[in-house]
Write a protein that holds these residues in place. Sequence first.
Motif, short mmCIF file in Angstrom:
data_model
loop_
_atom_site.label_atom_id
_atom_site.label_comp_id
_atom_site.label_asym_id
_atom_site.label_seq_id
_atom_site.Cartn_x
_atom_site.Cartn_y
_atom_site.Cartn_z
N PHE A 198 0.85 -1.19 0.00
CA PHE A 198 0.00 0.00 0.00
C PHE A 198 0.89 1.24 0.00
CE2 PHE A 198 0.47 -2.14 4.05
CZ PHE A 198 1.17 -1.21 4.80
N GLY A 199 0.32 2.36 -0.37
CA GLY A 199 1.03 3.61 -0.31
C GLY A 199 1.16 4.13 1.10
N SER A 200 2.24 4.88 1.36
CA SER A 200 2.47 5.44 2.69
C SER A 200 3.33 6.69 2.55
CB SER A 200 3.17 4.42 3.59
OG SER A 200 4.50 4.19 3.13
N TRP A 201 3.50 7.39 3.65
CA TRP A 201 4.44 8.50 3.71
C TRP A 201 5.61 8.06 4.56
CZ3 TRP A 201 5.45 12.74 1.13
CH2 TRP A 201 6.30 13.71 1.69
N ASP A 202 6.81 8.01 3.93
CA ASP A 202 8.03 7.57 4.61
C ASP A 202 8.56 8.74 5.44
OD1 ASP A 202 10.52 6.74 5.40
OD2 ASP A 202 11.16 6.03 3.42
N PHE A 203 8.27 8.71 6.75
CA PHE A 203 8.64 9.84 7.61
C PHE A 203 10.15 9.98 7.76
CE2 PHE A 203 4.18 9.66 8.61
CZ PHE A 203 3.86 10.96 8.96
N SER A 204 10.91 8.89 7.65
CA SER A 204 12.35 9.01 7.80
C SER A 204 13.02 9.59 6.57
CB SER A 204 12.97 7.64 8.12
OG SER A 204 12.86 6.76 7.02
N ARG A 205 12.37 9.51 5.39
CA ARG A 205 12.93 10.04 4.15
C ARG A 205 12.11 11.20 3.60
NH1 ARG A 205 16.34 5.86 2.33
NH2 ARG A 205 17.14 4.90 4.27
N ASN A 206 11.00 11.52 4.26
CA ASN A 206 10.17 12.66 3.86
C ASN A 206 9.72 12.54 2.41
OD1 ASN A 206 8.87 15.08 4.66
ND2 ASN A 206 10.41 16.30 3.61
N ARG A 207 9.10 11.39 2.09
CA ARG A 207 8.67 11.15 0.71
C ARG A 207 7.56 10.10 0.69
NH1 ARG A 207 14.08 7.74 -1.13
NH2 ARG A 207 13.49 5.76 -0.14
N ALA A 212 6.09 6.62 -0.49
CA ALA A 212 6.74 5.33 -0.78
C ALA A 212 5.74 4.20 -0.58
CB ALA A 212 7.94 5.12 0.13
N LEU A 213 6.04 3.06 -1.15
CA LEU A 213 5.27 1.85 -0.87
C LEU A 213 5.69 1.28 0.47
CD1 LEU A 213 5.13 -0.11 -4.25
CD2 LEU A 213 3.37 1.34 -3.22
N SER A 214 4.73 0.73 1.17
CA SER A 214 5.01 -0.05 2.38
C SER A 214 4.27 -1.38 2.27
CB SER A 214 4.56 0.69 3.64
OG SER A 214 5.41 1.76 3.94
N PHE A 215 4.65 -2.31 3.13
CA PHE A 215 3.92 -3.58 3.20
C PHE A 215 3.84 -4.02 4.64
CE2 PHE A 215 8.11 -5.50 3.66
CZ PHE A 215 7.87 -6.57 4.50
N SER A 216 2.90 -4.88 4.91
CA SER A 216 2.86 -5.62 6.16
C SER A 216 2.34 -7.01 5.85
CB SER A 216 1.96 -4.92 7.19
OG SER A 216 2.08 -5.53 8.46
N GLY A 217 2.93 -8.02 6.47
CA GLY A 217 2.53 -9.39 6.16
C GLY A 217 2.93 -10.35 7.25
N ILE A 218 2.50 -11.58 7.11
CA ILE A 218 2.68 -12.59 8.14
C ILE A 218 3.25 -13.85 7.52
CG2 ILE A 218 0.27 -13.37 7.89
CD1 ILE A 218 0.29 -13.85 10.96
N ASP A 219 4.20 -14.50 8.21
CA ASP A 219 4.80 -15.73 7.68
C ASP A 219 4.06 -16.95 8.20
OD1 ASP A 219 5.74 -16.36 10.26
OD2 ASP A 219 7.82 -15.80 9.82
N SER A 220 4.53 -18.11 7.81
CA SER A 220 3.83 -19.36 8.15
C SER A 220 3.94 -19.70 9.63
CB SER A 220 4.39 -20.52 7.32
OG SER A 220 5.78 -20.68 7.56
#
Length: 436
Positions: free
Chosen positions: A406-415, A417-425
């Motif tokens: 999903f889209g997000s605002w990268d606060f550490s780079r002030n731009r 950016a895409l982000s993700f969140s997910g879960i493993d097995s």
Amino acid sequence: MTLISSLQPAPTAGSETWGARHAHDPTVVRDDDGTYYMFSTDAVANSEDIPAGVHVRSSPNLVDWTYVGTALDGVPSAAREWSGARGLWAPDVVRWPSPEGKPTWHMYYSASTFGSSTSAIGLAVADSPAGPWTERGLVVRTLAGQDTQNAIDAAVVFDRKGDPWLTYGSFFSGIHTLRLDAGSGLALTEGDLGTCIARRHTKVDRAIEGAYVVYRPEDDRYALFVSYDSLFNTYNVRVALADEVTGPYRDANGADLTDVDAVPHTVGTKILGSYGFDGDTAWLAPGHNSILTVDDGDQAGQYMVHHVRFAEDPTQHIVQLRRVFTTAGGWPVVSPQPYAGPERETLPEPVPLGGTWRVVRFDPASTDIAPARPVDVHDDGSVTTAGEPRQVRLTVGGVELDAVVFGSWDFSRNRTALSFSGIDSDGVVYAGTQGA
């Protein structure tokens, strides 16, 4: 019924600059005119110039917040006499359906003193989140030495039939839920303390609180969000799902959140904990969340509303909102970046997902600040997005994830950016933002 008060600005020097700072245990609602209201614990009360009585902020956009005063004029008398409370904690405000067709608003507030289970949850009602609020009495009350429950941290959910339930509890004997009367908003059965839906072992001080249940009509299940450990430095948010509002609530590995025989950190899927991105503030002890659902407009979706501390000064805290998503496997996950508004979170054009991302692994066994590390991320080579949420399978540092990008605002780079969140097995959650 006793009339309480309309919102009145507190005579506090500097409160106009607070924004989302100094708010604890927050909940956010949207009024019919589109204004958002945040209600929170009066965490900086009990001094001469800062009043008690549920602090309120307003916002036009979920990003910019203005402190507007208190919803209640101190602690209502019945709650004060029962608990001895000097301030109010953890309000939950909910739009309440009315047989006449005109909804009202219900505020469920908590009155207690730190470390005591002599506590009460009271109810006040209003025609608008801006008040005035009318006191309706106590909904649940508990007495130390008599009851094992602790009547704080209220949260309301309407089940699949539209019936209201109150979820509450903190430490002691865990989280409970009970039926409310659809007309009055009080307990359906006077004196009912409900059914236990989550608890923890005494060897971790039974540290669980700040529960919030959401009904998901898309899969006819209930999601329980709850905070583990200490609000001062180790809070982290766990999630479990159930087919019924009364449970059992099970995590991604099938563990029941009432299981006190299992190793404590293995129960409950950890979706948010302390973490830090390079070049940005490290966030400590996020927790006590509520969930805001916006049904329409460019901000439509779900948001986790929670408080968090600044790692460099844990005495200072602030409220953040994070977008909530559901993986293809049905698991709730949240953005690693605080919400910044649709304009900032939409890329100008689609970009591929492969490349180097900065990734946080939310280790369920750790309460340390998790650093974002550079990791290679791979997909099948065909998935690109400009920020619209998309369920994907990602390989992150060799680990396959059921994820959402999903889209997000990268606060550490002030731009943007895409982000993700997910879960493993194994039921471990990862989250990251694109770019080395």
